[in-house]
Design a protein around this motif. Structure first.
Motif, mmCIF file in Angstrom:
data_model
loop_
_atom_site.group_PDB
_atom_site.id
_atom_site.type_symbol
_atom_site.label_atom_id
_atom_site.label_comp_id
_atom_site.label_asym_id
_atom_site.label_seq_id
_atom_site.Cartn_x
_atom_site.Cartn_y
_atom_site.Cartn_z
ATOM 1 N N UNK A 50 0.823 -1.204 0.000
ATOM 2 C CA UNK A 50 0.000 0.000 0.000
ATOM 3 C C UNK A 50 0.863 1.261 0.000
ATOM 4 N N UNK A 51 1.889 1.287 0.858
ATOM 5 C CA UNK A 51 2.754 2.471 0.921
ATOM 6 C C UNK A 51 3.474 2.675 -0.416
ATOM 7 N N UNK A 52 3.873 1.597 -1.044
ATOM 8 C CA UNK A 52 4.542 1.718 -2.337
ATOM 9 C C UNK A 52 3.626 2.337 -3.392
ATOM 10 N N UNK A 53 2.334 2.128 -3.242
ATOM 11 C CA UNK A 53 1.389 2.692 -4.202
ATOM 12 C C UNK A 53 1.059 4.157 -3.927
ATOM 13 N N UNK A 104 17.352 4.563 -0.810
ATOM 14 C CA UNK A 104 18.025 4.252 0.457
ATOM 15 C C UNK A 104 16.973 4.025 1.539
ATOM 16 N N UNK A 105 17.413 3.518 2.677
ATOM 17 C CA UNK A 105 16.487 3.328 3.783
ATOM 18 C C UNK A 105 15.968 4.670 4.296
ATOM 19 N N UNK A 106 16.751 5.744 4.154
ATOM 20 C CA UNK A 106 16.248 7.080 4.481
ATOM 21 C C UNK A 106 15.043 7.424 3.621
ATOM 22 N N UNK A 107 15.172 7.156 2.319
ATOM 23 C CA UNK A 107 14.061 7.446 1.414
ATOM 24 C C UNK A 107 12.800 6.706 1.852
ATOM 25 N N UNK A 108 12.958 5.443 2.211
ATOM 26 C CA UNK A 108 11.805 4.649 2.619
ATOM 27 C C UNK A 108 11.214 5.160 3.928
ATOM 28 N N UNK A 134 9.441 8.345 3.306
ATOM 29 C CA UNK A 134 8.207 8.129 2.547
ATOM 30 C C UNK A 134 7.112 7.561 3.452
ATOM 31 N N UNK A 135 7.455 6.605 4.300
ATOM 32 C CA UNK A 135 6.470 6.033 5.229
ATOM 33 C C UNK A 135 5.881 7.126 6.123
ATOM 34 N N UNK A 170 4.771 1.957 11.350
ATOM 35 C CA UNK A 170 6.183 2.133 11.037
ATOM 36 C C UNK A 170 6.906 0.956 11.700
ATOM 37 N N UNK A 171 7.872 1.260 12.548
ATOM 38 C CA UNK A 171 8.441 0.226 13.413
ATOM 39 C C UNK A 171 7.717 0.237 14.749
#
Length: 456
Positions: free
Chosen positions: A259-262, A299-303, A306-307, A317-318
């Motif tokens: 869902x987040x990717x969309x 990168x993980x920062x980007x993810x 974005x989240x 999130x976490x």
């Protein structure tokens, strides 16, 4: 809004994104709660908004607050935009319209949350008094138009300001004129996350009703009890709402990641610079073919960033974020984490809460969410009113907190933090309705009184 993450680890596959969330799992002995709240600053002399610059502006407030403990200053192109305590884990940040936010550290209990909140408010009020600044305890900015509202110097907010009107009617109101309180909680496994997400999404409208505290905008009643919640109904429905897919069979980390990717991106950040990619796909960034940025790799920062730009009623999130409540007085700020700890951190209570909501359909949940901003406790699901359900929910939460048995120096367990909500559930009157009574009564329609009475 969350503090931007800095992690240059490359993302090699969707599995990395799923694992990032799964790494949030903690044994119950390590579960914590983090509490965030926003508050609208104003000048005490004339009830006007506080700009960033100026001798008595937001920048001065941050610079002086930075001296109260070992804060690390967060800057963007030389301008201080927040504070972070590396040791404690708490942070202070600015929302787009100058709303002053405390993002509390992950703490073991609400007694610790109270101590954290008391210190923050004492420090902030002391500095604010010197600058002539006070803070409202309301869920919306009650008086100023968007044009009158200051703009904070953060790159991500400029991008969002340009994008929001393209995807909803109220995105700019959300950014510049609302204030919330939020609680962040842990989960032990994917299965535990799923149950907590389902219970908390279903019950989020109950929390919205109990915390309804935003009946004014533009200098008059706005027709709602939680205008902040109403605003979210037409902000950007691609990234907000009741996420009905969470209740579908097979839901787990991967489905949430899908869902987040969309959800379209707002930006990618490189160094201090935010690159506007609003409306573009994270999948393209992941594949290394983002238009205009073909050389960039995810990168993980980007993810993580974005989240933080998806805004459902409950966000994963976490940890799990409860996002449905208007901010209020300190007692209500403490009541929110108490409510959710009580419901989610005791397995028997969690099961009982699931029994309460498991037969609600997606349409019923959505209708409840749509009705609550205007009529709060009078809304119904099936034959039951929100007021009646709220009483059951508070009984369950009280049981969960009492069973934890964590007491303060006065011998009180955490269940007493629910008392403001119990008063509302018993009386049937929200904070917003009490505000409207004062507005139509002793205030004689003069909203300036809110700046005298409803302040931290």
């Amino acid at each position: 809004m969350a503090r931007d993450v800095s992690d240059s680890t490359p993302v090699c596959s969707k599995a990395d994104l799923i694992n990032w969330i799964a790494e949030g799992e903690k044994p119950s002995s390590d579960w914590r709660v983090g509490t965030e709240h926003e508050k609208v600053p104003f000048y005490q002399a004339d009830f006007s908004p506080v700009p960033y610059e100026g001798e008595n502006g937001i920048r001065s407030l941050l610079e002086q607050l930075a001296k109260t403990k070992p804060w690390e200053e967060i800057t963007e192109f030389g301008k201080i935009i927040g504070l972070f305590d590396e040791t404690g884990g708490d942070a202070v940040s600015l929302e787009p319209g100058g709303q002053f936010e405390l993002s509390g550290a992950p703490l073991a209990n609400i007694h610790q949350t109270k101590a954290e909140l008391d210190k923050h408010l004492a420090d902030t009020k002391k500095i604010g008094e010197k600058l002539g600044i006070r803070f409202l305890t309301l869920g919306t900015s009650p008086k100023w138009s968007r044009a009158e509202t200051p703009v904070m110097p953060k790159g991500r907010y400029k991008i969002m300001t340009n994008y929001m009107p393209k995807v909803g009617q109220h995105g700019l109101d959300m950014m510049y004129r609302t204030a919330t309180v939020q609680a962040n909680l842990d989960y032990s496994s994917e299965q535990d996350m799923v149950k907590k997400m389902r219970v908390s999404i279903a019950l989020q409208p109950i929390a919205t009703a109990l915390f309804a505290n935003s009946p004014f905008m533009d200098g008059k009643p706005n027709g709602y009890l939680s205008m902040r919640s109403e605003i979210w109904k037409d902000t950007d429905n691609n990234r907000a709402g009741m996420t009905p897919f969470v209740f579908e069979e097979g839901f787990g980390y991967e489905r949430y990641v899908d869902w987040v990717l969309d959800v379209p991106m707002y930006f990618i950040k490189r160094g201090d610079t935010y690159h506007d990619v609003a409306g573009q796909s994270f999948k393209d960034l992941l594949a290394g073919n983002l238009p205009g940025h073909a050389d960039e790799k995810a990168t993980m920062s980007d993810w993580a960033n974005h989240v933080s730009t998806v805004f459902p009623e409950v966000r994963l999130k976490r940890y799990i974020e409860m996002r449905g409540a208007d901010v209020g007085s300190p007692e209500f700020i403490l009541a929110l984490p108490a409510l959710w700890i009580g419901l989610l951190y005791d397995s028997d209570v969690l099961d009982a809460a699931w029994d309460l909501v498991k037969d609600w359909t997606a349409d019923e949940r959505q209708q409840l969410r749509d009705d609550v901003p205007s009529i709060a406790l009078k809304a119904k699901i099936g034959s039951r009113s929100v007021q009646d359900i709220a009483k059951d929910v508070l009984d369950l939460a009280g049981r969960g907190l009492a069973r934890r048995g964590i007491k303060n120096a006065d011998g009180q367990d955490e269940s007493h933090y629910l008392n403001p909500l119990r008063t509302i559930a018993e009386s049937g009157k929200t904070s917003a309705e009490l505000l409207l009574e004062r507005y139509n009564g002793v205030w004689n329609g003069n909203l300036d009184n809110a700046f005298k009475e409803y302040v931290f």
